[in-house]
Scaffold this active site. Structure first.
Site, PDB file in Angstrom:
ATOM      1  CB  ALA A  74      38.589  48.605  35.986  1.00 51.42           C
ATOM      2  CG  ASP A  75      34.217  48.711  41.162  1.00 54.93           C
ATOM      3  OD1 ASP A  75      34.244  49.948  41.241  1.00 54.93           O
ATOM      4  OD2 ASP A  75      33.935  47.979  42.128  1.00 54.93           O
TER       5      ASP A  75
END
Length: 198
Positions: A74-75
């Site tokens: 995730a980012d």
């Protein structure tokens, strides 16, 4: 059931998964985010694409270490009029940033990619919009004094799950995406992949 790995040491993402009752392990994927982000920006990638590419890099790197698991990468990037903002490195920088944001609308691009055996198998990007109220200098100073270094852990220098919510006059989009993990679509995928009970 298929094991789930969060390829991140993010406390907020781990808290979201824990709160939802998702059994997972957390592991650092070993991705040089600064180098990857610099390369993407040099190639002309926008804030949403940067978030998606970094999420994919983390998921794939993590899944090479744990090919038996579904690995979540995730980012999140903050986008104000097409400009990408990183986490502030000092409280002075946080104050400058919050001054720029006040009275304006920005987007948080939250990307999640799930990989298995070194290949991305699922992805989603959600982009909630947040409009900050035109807070006074005195309020900003007091807010920063009360919250201190914790503000440096958030790309926007606010924690919506805490006092940071008082900075806003309007929020459009999914709450969990604002926290950095679009949870409902991720849970749907994990159930469909047999990693969570249906």
């Amino acid at each position: 059931m298929t094991p789930i790995v969060l390829a991140s040491k993010s406390a907020s993402r781990a808290a979201v998964l824990t709160g939802a009752g998702v059994p997972f392990e957390a592991a650092s994927p070993g991705v040089d985010e600064a180098e990857a982000k610099a390369r993407l920006l040099a190639d002309g990638a926008g804030p949403a694409a940067v978030a998606e590419h970094l999420a994919e890099a983390k998921a794939i790197a993590g899944s090479k270490l744990r090919p038996d698991a579904l690995v979540i990468g995730a980012d999140q990037t903050l986008d104000l009029d097409g400009r990408l903002f990183d986490k502030a490195e000092s409280l002075a920088e946080a104050r400058e940033r919050l001054t720029v944001f006040r009275g304006r609308r920005h987007q948080l691009h939250s990307a999640v990619v799930v990989a298995r055996a070194g290949e991305a198998v699922w992805r989603v990007v959600e982009s909630p919009s947040l409009t900050m109220r035109d807070v006074s200098d005195a309020y900003l100073d007091a807010y920063i004094a009360r919250n201190g270094e914790t503000l440096l852990g958030s790309v926007g220098c606010y924690m919506l799950e805490g006092e940071g919510v008082q900075l806003f006059e309007a929020i459009e989009g999914d709450y969990f995406a604002i926290l950095g993990l679009p949870l409902l679509p991720l849970l749907r995928f994990l159930r469909s992949a047999g990693a969570l009970a249906a």
